[in-house]
Design an enzyme around this catalytic site. Sequence first.
Site, mmCIF file in Angstrom:
data_model
loop_
_atom_site.group_PDB
_atom_site.id
_atom_site.type_symbol
_atom_site.label_atom_id
_atom_site.label_comp_id
_atom_site.label_asym_id
_atom_site.label_seq_id
_atom_site.Cartn_x
_atom_site.Cartn_y
_atom_site.Cartn_z
ATOM 1 N N GLN A 15 2.167 -5.848 -3.063
ATOM 2 C CA GLN A 15 2.447 -6.108 -1.898
ATOM 3 C C GLN A 15 3.847 -5.247 -1.407
ATOM 4 O OE1 GLN A 15 1.396 -9.649 -3.151
ATOM 5 N NE2 GLN A 15 -0.431 -8.693 -2.781
ATOM 6 N N GLY B 245 -4.202 -4.440 -4.263
ATOM 7 C CA GLY B 245 -5.243 -3.283 -4.790
ATOM 8 C C GLY B 245 -4.528 -2.004 -5.067
ATOM 9 N N HIS B 246 -4.708 -1.571 -6.407
ATOM 10 C CA HIS B 246 -3.933 -0.394 -6.686
ATOM 11 C C HIS B 246 -5.158 0.639 -6.698
ATOM 12 C CE1 HIS B 246 -0.313 -2.575 -8.255
ATOM 13 N NE2 HIS B 246 -0.287 -2.444 -7.046
ATOM 14 N N ASP C 176 0.823 -1.209 -0.004
ATOM 15 C CA ASP C 176 0.123 0.036 0.101
ATOM 16 C C ASP C 176 0.891 1.201 -0.108
ATOM 17 O OD1 ASP C 176 -2.299 -1.728 0.361
ATOM 18 O OD2 ASP C 176 -1.888 -1.782 2.397
ATOM 19 N N LYS D 246 2.008 2.417 -5.162
ATOM 20 C CA LYS D 246 2.740 1.861 -6.283
ATOM 21 C C LYS D 246 1.858 2.286 -7.376
ATOM 22 C CE LYS D 246 2.812 -2.507 -4.607
ATOM 23 N NZ LYS D 246 2.640 -2.126 -3.210
HETATM 24 P P1 IMP Z 1 -2.596 -12.642 1.892
HETATM 25 O O1 IMP Z 1 -1.676 -12.046 0.962
HETATM 26 O O2 IMP Z 1 -3.968 -12.344 1.613
HETATM 27 O O3 IMP Z 1 -2.189 -14.099 2.344
HETATM 28 O O4 IMP Z 1 -2.288 -11.939 3.048
HETATM 29 C C1 IMP Z 1 -1.152 -12.163 4.125
HETATM 30 C C2 IMP Z 1 -0.718 -10.743 4.734
HETATM 31 O O5 IMP Z 1 -0.461 -9.666 3.508
HETATM 32 C C3 IMP Z 1 -1.770 -9.785 5.493
HETATM 33 O O6 IMP Z 1 -0.928 -9.277 6.541
HETATM 34 C C4 IMP Z 1 -2.388 -9.052 4.608
HETATM 35 O O7 IMP Z 1 -2.894 -7.950 4.891
HETATM 36 C C5 IMP Z 1 -1.109 -8.621 3.490
HETATM 37 N N1 IMP Z 1 -1.342 -8.162 2.397
HETATM 38 C C6 IMP Z 1 -1.729 -8.986 1.211
HETATM 39 N N2 IMP Z 1 -1.912 -8.312 0.085
HETATM 40 C C7 IMP Z 1 -1.503 -6.730 0.286
HETATM 41 C C8 IMP Z 1 -1.453 -5.655 -0.115
HETATM 42 O O8 IMP Z 1 -1.715 -5.387 -1.385
HETATM 43 N N3 IMP Z 1 -1.092 -4.709 0.709
HETATM 44 C C9 IMP Z 1 -1.000 -4.710 1.946
HETATM 45 N N4 IMP Z 1 -0.845 -5.729 2.750
HETATM 46 C C10 IMP Z 1 -1.116 -6.924 1.825
#
Ligand code: IMP
Length: 428
Positions: free
Chosen positions: A226, A39-40, A12, A15
């Site tokens: 991420q 999520g962009h 977040d 990007k």
């Molecule tokens: P997962 O990727 O859904 O398995 O989540 C694992 C961890 O990564 C959690 O803490 C999510 O909140 C975090 N996470 C996954 N995708 C994002 C992102 O795009 N932005 C911020 N945190 C993310």
Amino acid sequence: MNTILLGAQWGDEGKGKVVDHLSAEADLVVRFQGGNNAGHSLWVNGKKTVLHLIPSGILHPHTTCLIGEGVVLDPNVFIEEITQLQAANVFTKAHERIKVAERTHLILPFHKALDVARESGAKGTKAHIGTTGRGIGPAYETKALRRGLRVVDLFQPESQFLEKLESLMNEYRAKFNPLEYSDLQSQTMKDVLYWRKVLEPMMVDSTTFLAKHFADNKRFLFEGAQGVMLDMDHGTYPYVTSSSTTSPAAGIGAAYPKLTRSCRVLGIAKAYITRVGTGPVPTEMLGKFVPGEVEVAENIRKLGQEFGATTGRPRRIGWQDLVALKYAVDVAGIDALAIMKGDILAGMPDFKVCVEYRKPNGEKWNQFPARVEDLSEVVPVYESVPGWKVANSSDTNYRSYLEKIEKFVGVPVKFVGYGPERQQMEVR
Ligand code: IMP
């Protein structure tokens, strides 16, 4: 110049805005890891657009976007995004703009159900990761288990697909009641032909595809999702995502390493820290170390709209953490930084920057702690930087903040985002 763009914090970082800026000069925009957990949020002509799976670079009409095999793809989400972009007149024929690597693993309904069930079963325990519930972890898990189903499998006779699906789901039979199990299986089979029809014209062998465009001197942008601190190997394990988020992952997740080896690596960071989900954040504004910081966090959350683009969860807020940022730069091979959202802090009298980690006994940490238990006990050492009015280089105080970052982490700040609009970006 070909670029690999990465989040340098916990995701977040803004990007989407940098991708949007750089894709104006790219022919191909490539995703290589993660899935629709990303999520962009993009602001184009005052309109907010959120993309989870399709690269943000799609908004530039001259780009072709590739979803590489390092991604895990939920076909329903993919089709939903295509429909949304068609409705917004971004394109009419999706296959003219989007390609999907045939080896990409699919996120199926049972992956999502497993993710959600695991997380709700772990609530209140240390095993609760706070995932996005999109089935990301389970999809990478079944890939490593060598039971996963890939885009190319959709093109087999249905009976063979079903056989593979049964072999995959059977591994997890005990996790579901029989009714739910057969429902998840039939939900999948019901959609197979539909997914096949949509994906067929987009499917490519990514190496052949990239090699051809490389030979044609096309310009590439690899769009990471991420952030480095969520990397499965180097992040704050186990509170991480299930993919590799550092630069070498680009040469695996969209496999033409000859190309990615020569890319510049750009890391995106905010002027402060945010995180969603569980896991330690040493500089989180919890009122533990700095009086009044909880209110500061509230303010930043409100002004910066710090709510997850995928799940809507409020993001946790922290002071800038240069120890973590330096670690991210080193471990991910970052050559230059973009610093975003300094405008959210404009008008504050000063801002804190963490320059050292100490152990509870006062000893200095000489490395970024590998164990989350240690990380959660870190005592941050802060320096104050004077506040700024405008978050770009025209403001002396902001310029010295940027210089402090550069000096500490050892790479230049090349881009500065100072507002949500496309043009609010300084190139230094
Ligand atoms: P997962 O990727 O859904 O398995 O989540 C694992 C961890 O990564 C959690 O803490 C999510 O909140 C975090 N996470 C996954 N995708 C994002 C992102 O795009 N932005 C911020 N945190 C993310």
